[in-house]
Write a protein that holds these residues in place. Sequence first.
Motif, PDB file in Angstrom:
ATOM      1  N   GLY A   1      15.619 -12.693   2.010  1.00 17.22           N
ATOM      2  CA  GLY A   1      16.032 -12.767   3.399  1.00 17.22           C
ATOM      3  C   GLY A   1      15.228 -11.873   4.287  1.00 17.22           C
ATOM      4  N   PRO A   2      15.440 -11.967   5.595  1.00 23.11           N
ATOM      5  CA  PRO A   2      14.605 -11.247   6.552  1.00 23.11           C
ATOM      6  C   PRO A   2      14.668  -9.743   6.413  1.00 23.11           C
ATOM      7  CG  PRO A   2      15.886 -12.969   7.622  1.00 23.11           C
ATOM      8  CD  PRO A   2      16.410 -12.849   6.249  1.00 23.11           C
ATOM      9  N   ASP A   3      15.744  -9.201   5.920  1.00 21.79           N
ATOM     10  CA  ASP A   3      15.879  -7.749   5.902  1.00 21.79           C
ATOM     11  C   ASP A   3      15.615  -7.154   4.531  1.00 21.79           C
ATOM     12  OD1 ASP A   3      16.603  -7.769   8.569  1.00 21.79           O
ATOM     13  OD2 ASP A   3      18.699  -8.174   8.076  1.00 21.79           O
ATOM     14  N   ALA A   4      14.965  -7.920   3.647  1.00 25.56           N
ATOM     15  CA  ALA A   4      14.690  -7.385   2.314  1.00 25.56           C
ATOM     16  C   ALA A   4      13.761  -6.198   2.407  1.00 25.56           C
ATOM     17  CB  ALA A   4      14.044  -8.465   1.442  1.00 25.56           C
ATOM     18  N   THR A   5      13.983  -5.206   1.554  1.00 22.52           N
ATOM     19  CA  THR A   5      13.176  -3.991   1.583  1.00 22.52           C
ATOM     20  C   THR A   5      12.752  -3.627   0.176  1.00 22.52           C
ATOM     21  OG1 THR A   5      15.109  -2.567   1.356  1.00 22.52           O
ATOM     22  CG2 THR A   5      14.397  -3.105   3.603  1.00 22.52           C
ATOM     23  N   VAL A   6      11.825  -2.707   0.095  1.00 18.32           N
ATOM     24  CA  VAL A   6      11.428  -2.161  -1.198  1.00 18.32           C
ATOM     25  C   VAL A   6      12.286  -0.948  -1.466  1.00 18.32           C
ATOM     26  CG1 VAL A   6       9.561  -1.103  -2.506  1.00 18.32           C
ATOM     27  CG2 VAL A   6       9.088  -2.986  -0.941  1.00 18.32           C
TER      28      VAL A   6
ATOM     29  N   SER B   1       8.090  10.722  -8.840  1.00 20.47           N
ATOM     30  CA  SER B   1       8.171   9.455  -9.553  1.00 20.47           C
ATOM     31  C   SER B   1       6.776   8.966  -9.918  1.00 20.47           C
ATOM     32  CB  SER B   1       8.859   8.392  -8.684  1.00 20.47           C
ATOM     33  OG  SER B   1       8.770   7.128  -9.307  1.00 20.47           O
ATOM     34  N   PRO B   2       6.552   8.672 -11.219  1.00 21.38           N
ATOM     35  CA  PRO B   2       5.236   8.183 -11.612  1.00 21.38           C
ATOM     36  C   PRO B   2       5.094   6.683 -11.502  1.00 21.38           C
ATOM     37  CG  PRO B   2       6.549   8.531 -13.562  1.00 21.38           C
ATOM     38  CD  PRO B   2       7.430   8.868 -12.379  1.00 21.38           C
ATOM     39  N   THR B   3       6.076   5.977 -10.940  1.00 21.51           N
ATOM     40  CA  THR B   3       6.000   4.522 -10.836  1.00 21.51           C
ATOM     41  C   THR B   3       6.219   4.101  -9.397  1.00 21.51           C
ATOM     42  OG1 THR B   3       8.365   4.246 -11.233  1.00 21.51           O
ATOM     43  CG2 THR B   3       6.931   4.268 -13.168  1.00 21.51           C
ATOM     44  N   MET B   4       5.888   2.861  -9.126  1.00 21.75           N
ATOM     45  CA  MET B   4       6.161   2.294  -7.809  1.00 21.75           C
ATOM     46  C   MET B   4       6.382   0.806  -7.984  1.00 21.75           C
ATOM     47  SD  MET B   4       2.370   2.228  -6.068  1.00 21.75           S
ATOM     48  CE  MET B   4       1.021   1.359  -6.861  1.00 21.75           C
ATOM     49  N   THR B   5       6.981   0.194  -6.982  1.00 20.73           N
ATOM     50  CA  THR B   5       7.256  -1.236  -7.009  1.00 20.73           C
ATOM     51  C   THR B   5       6.487  -1.909  -5.880  1.00 20.73           C
ATOM     52  OG1 THR B   5       9.468  -0.867  -7.892  1.00 20.73           O
ATOM     53  CG2 THR B   5       9.034  -2.996  -6.862  1.00 20.73           C
ATOM     54  N   LEU B   6       5.692  -2.902  -6.221  1.00 21.64           N
ATOM     55  CA  LEU B   6       4.947  -3.668  -5.228  1.00 21.64           C
ATOM     56  C   LEU B   6       5.373  -5.118  -5.300  1.00 21.64           C
ATOM     57  CD1 LEU B   6       1.304  -2.306  -5.563  1.00 21.64           C
ATOM     58  CD2 LEU B   6       3.094  -1.579  -3.996  1.00 21.64           C
ATOM     59  N   PRO B   7       5.581  -5.750  -4.165  1.00 25.84           N
ATOM     60  CA  PRO B   7       5.892  -7.176  -4.184  1.00 25.84           C
ATOM     61  C   PRO B   7       4.654  -7.997  -4.478  1.00 25.84           C
ATOM     62  CG  PRO B   7       5.644  -6.434  -1.935  1.00 25.84           C
ATOM     63  CD  PRO B   7       5.510  -5.209  -2.807  1.00 25.84           C
TER      64      PRO B   7
ATOM     65  N   ALA C   1       4.291  -4.214   0.874  1.00 21.44           N
ATOM     66  CA  ALA C   1       5.229  -3.097   0.772  1.00 21.44           C
ATOM     67  C   ALA C   1       5.177  -2.219   2.020  1.00 21.44           C
ATOM     68  CB  ALA C   1       4.908  -2.276  -0.479  1.00 21.44           C
ATOM     69  N   LEU C   2       3.987  -1.945   2.535  1.00 18.43           N
ATOM     70  CA  LEU C   2       3.872  -1.137   3.742  1.00 18.43           C
ATOM     71  C   LEU C   2       4.514  -1.825   4.935  1.00 18.43           C
ATOM     72  CD1 LEU C   2       0.182   0.109   3.408  1.00 18.43           C
ATOM     73  CD2 LEU C   2       2.236   1.510   3.217  1.00 18.43           C
ATOM     74  N   ARG C   3       4.425  -3.147   4.988  1.00 16.84           N
ATOM     75  CA  ARG C   3       4.969  -3.884   6.125  1.00 16.84           C
ATOM     76  C   ARG C   3       6.491  -3.982   6.074  1.00 16.84           C
ATOM     77  NH1 ARG C   3      -0.001  -7.975   5.076  1.00 16.84           N
ATOM     78  NH2 ARG C   3      -1.534  -6.842   6.349  1.00 16.84           N
ATOM     79  N   SER C   4       7.089  -3.521   4.960  1.00 15.78           N
ATOM     80  CA  SER C   4       8.548  -3.521   4.879  1.00 15.78           C
ATOM     81  C   SER C   4       9.158  -2.367   5.670  1.00 15.78           C
ATOM     82  CB  SER C   4       8.979  -3.409   3.410  1.00 15.78           C
ATOM     83  OG  SER C   4       8.718  -2.098   2.918  1.00 15.78           O
TER      84      SER C   4
ATOM     85  N   GLY D   1       0.319  -2.393   7.495  1.00 16.49           N
ATOM     86  CA  GLY D   1      -0.446  -2.459   6.259  1.00 16.49           C
ATOM     87  C   GLY D   1      -1.930  -2.461   6.584  1.00 16.49           C
ATOM     88  N   PHE D   2      -2.763  -2.563   5.564  1.00 16.44           N
ATOM     89  CA  PHE D   2      -4.196  -2.705   5.785  1.00 16.44           C
ATOM     90  C   PHE D   2      -4.484  -4.149   6.200  1.00 16.44           C
ATOM     91  CE2 PHE D   2      -3.912   0.837   2.840  1.00 16.44           C
ATOM     92  CZ  PHE D   2      -4.837   1.733   3.349  1.00 16.44           C
ATOM     93  N   THR D   3      -5.171  -4.320   7.313  1.00 19.01           N
ATOM     94  CA  THR D   3      -5.573  -5.660   7.741  1.00 19.01           C
ATOM     95  C   THR D   3      -6.919  -5.974   7.127  1.00 19.01           C
ATOM     96  OG1 THR D   3      -4.406  -5.387   9.841  1.00 19.01           O
ATOM     97  CG2 THR D   3      -6.044  -7.142   9.710  1.00 19.01           C
ATOM     98  N   ASN D   4      -6.954  -6.970   6.232  1.00 17.77           N
ATOM     99  CA  ASN D   4      -8.188  -7.403   5.592  1.00 17.77           C
ATOM    100  C   ASN D   4      -8.845  -8.485   6.435  1.00 17.77           C
ATOM    101  OD1 ASN D   4      -8.354  -6.677   2.240  1.00 17.77           O
ATOM    102  ND2 ASN D   4      -6.479  -6.189   3.361  1.00 17.77           N
ATOM    103  N   ALA D   5     -10.127  -8.341   6.687  1.00 15.18           N
ATOM    104  CA  ALA D   5     -10.882  -9.346   7.439  1.00 15.18           C
ATOM    105  C   ALA D   5     -12.293  -9.389   6.884  1.00 15.18           C
ATOM    106  CB  ALA D   5     -10.880  -9.018   8.938  1.00 15.18           C
ATOM    107  N   LEU D   6     -13.100 -10.286   7.419  1.00 17.23           N
ATOM    108  CA  LEU D   6     -14.465 -10.500   6.948  1.00 17.23           C
ATOM    109  C   LEU D   6     -15.443 -10.258   8.086  1.00 17.23           C
ATOM    110  CD1 LEU D   6     -13.655 -13.761   5.008  1.00 17.23           C
ATOM    111  CD2 LEU D   6     -14.423 -11.648   3.931  1.00 17.23           C
ATOM    112  N   ALA D   7     -16.537  -9.582   7.782  1.00 19.03           N
ATOM    113  CA  ALA D   7     -17.550  -9.319   8.795  1.00 19.03           C
ATOM    114  C   ALA D   7     -18.468 -10.509   9.009  1.00 19.03           C
ATOM    115  CB  ALA D   7     -18.383  -8.096   8.400  1.00 19.03           C
ATOM    116  N   GLU D   8     -18.363 -11.521   8.167  1.00 17.53           N
ATOM    117  CA  GLU D   8     -19.180 -12.731   8.284  1.00 17.53           C
ATOM    118  C   GLU D   8     -18.268 -13.949   8.270  1.00 17.53           C
ATOM    119  OE1 GLU D   8     -21.767 -12.555   4.976  1.00 17.53           O
ATOM    120  OE2 GLU D   8     -22.771 -10.709   5.612  1.00 17.53           O
TER     121      GLU D   8
END
Length: 809
Positions: free
Chosen positions: A520-525, A542-548, A635-638, A689-696
Amino acid sequence: MITRHTVGNALVLHASERISTEARTVALSVDRDPDNDIVILDLQHELPFDIWDTVATELRRQRLRRGIRLVVCGARPETGALAGQWLSDRLGRPVIAPFGRMIPGAAGLLFVHATDLGGWVCYRRGHTPVWQSKRYPVPAWDGAAVDHLTISSTCAAEPLPGGVWLRESRDEAAVAVHGSHLTSTMPCLPDAMPVLVGCPGTAPLRLDDIARFWRGLAPEGREHARFVQYGPVALPDGEPFGQALADLLRCPVRVFTGVPSGRPDGPAMFTVDADGRPGWQVFAEELAYRPRETLGAKAVTPRILRHRAPPELGERVGPRVYQYAHDAVVEVIPSGLWLRAPEPPRHADRIRAVPMDPNRVRLVVDDPAPAAAERHQELAGDLAARLDPATRRRAAVQPSSVVAPGRPGLSARGIEAGTYRHTTAHADGPLPAPSVPAPVPEAVPVTVAGPPAPATDEVRAGGVAVPAVPPDPAPPDGAGLQGAGLEVVGLPWAGTDVAGLQGAGPAVAGLDGAGLDATGPDATVPDAAGPVLGGGAGWATSPTMTLPVHRPAPAPVRFQRTPGDDARGVRPGPDLDEERTWFRRAFRREIAAVSADVADVLAAHPALAGGADATECATAVRLYLSAAGDGLDQALRSAEPGGHVPFARCVSAGVRRLPVHRGVAYAGAELTTADLRRIAQRRVLTDWGFTNALAEPPADLPGAVEVLIWSATARRTAAFETGDGVPARVLFLPGTAFTVLQVQEPEAGAPARLLLRELAVEEPPVDGRVRFDALALAALRQHLARRTGPGTPVPAAAARRFLSVPGLR
């Protein structure tokens, strides 16, 4: 039978079926003679006895009335002199012919050399032959560099097509190799006589030999002489070559900082490596040195007489000074380039007096204060990335406090610790003060918060459970990074090739089929268990993390929420000690696996290697660009805290040091027309989050919508991309804001497009950006109109990173 053809600026007479390569090369390269007709005799094979009568007949048919400059190819050196006198007597016209061996030089130069005053000689009927010049075209200094001279028992002065060479006389093998190279590459400058000193690979030349040569040099030679250090010279310790000459000769001297090459009307100058190979193309090309007034007095700073300024430096605003940014200028200095504030500091002469290093170009960064230091370093990295490849490979970014020691300023590490922020967050207000790091308690095994953990080998529907790994004690910086293997257990991609970091990250629970958008819209990590440290950083122990699982934004579109300080991918403050400690523990195996590769990258890019955290931050970038970082942006965008936060902050610290990409960046998206209309109403999009784009332009990127972004500070990642990576990738840091310039809905024959512009932090999100928006929009439209070609292919495994619109979840 003689056949004639006009080739270039010459008339070629040849007896064979075709013109020889030698004659064709000379004809196409030789400059037009304003006073004589250039005639090339191509005599490559056995000739009939009446060849000269035939040549004279052909020349009469041309009805030429001017003199003749005769070039003979494929015959003995004395043939030219004999033919010149014979044709002059037969035709009654002056003939200028070579006396000696004719040597084609660079850019069409014709150089004639012999043991007895070789050169171009003019023959006239009934007159004694007259020597004219050594070279054609004739430079103003030609008569000063004619003869081969013995300077001492170990030094000789040898005339070259483009100048004169003072070199070692005992190593003929080395001299022959370098002499051939200089003959074919160094042009003949009309008003400057390069005096090359020394020969690579031979004994150092003595200053006494240079003084003897200078004393015997004709006045026109002294006027046009430009000294060039081509090989080793015995100089006083720490003394620049030009200053040593000025003090020795007791007169002002001019020095070329590199060996000329290319065309004589616009030569490029390159430094010389120890083995004689070209180094980097210099910016300050000619320097003037004055002798010290008295022995032991302070030397006068050399004056730059001629320099080059590539367009990348910007608009000229003063002598050798160019406006690179609104708050910074670039000044050409003898050792390279100096990026500083518009007003020069009091220690400017110290920077300008730094001697040139033939093996590297200095990009000096002014560092009067931390904020300015970080800004200047950022601009210097961008400038270095835009230079030509040969110069870029040898560029070394250095703070002015290191280049010119003995003045107040930051250390080399001080540049890395600057506090300037350019695109790290939207301008919602002042940045909060950095939190004080709390002591990190002894770590204990912790599992990711959520439902009760299943057994180690239990695979739950919708996810894979990974056991917590007890951390090792945090190693010191740079220690404990070798000898460990990369272990991947229970991960969705386990079993794939992970050599060289082509696998996954540390103890990551990949929720295959379930993620932020699955509930749903309000899901979080969920945050990791453990004590709250550093302002709510529950990840600290904590030595672990959760990534979607990374996936494009689902329909309908949802906009990101603004996270709190404990959930931002860029830490509000320069201190990353807690994050680095967490990173060393959680990624200890991956750090060991890629340490050698990362070290190679840092060695090849000096601008990335500054600071104690350089290796860790570089490794974090490398991990993010691999499969281990696929879910980090989701995860950052959550806008929720968790173990992904310290990982992202280490990545951000490394990304900041990468070169800047200014211009158009490309992405794609799966959006409906209704989604596009919602985005158009939003006006400003902020991506946490990090925005990924292309220079070409991409060739086969999926998605119904083409996203074009006008970038000001996106970073190029090519240095850290692996073999299956995307060299054209650029990254925008978390918190970068974008304004929506235009939304183009799909039409017949035209795809849907979303045109965005990156906002700077200090630029408020109001409607007062019309001027900047109009410029960016015009540039994007112009680029679309001119774009051609198939585009750059994007690997299928990496394509999903580029299918997200900034600001959307």
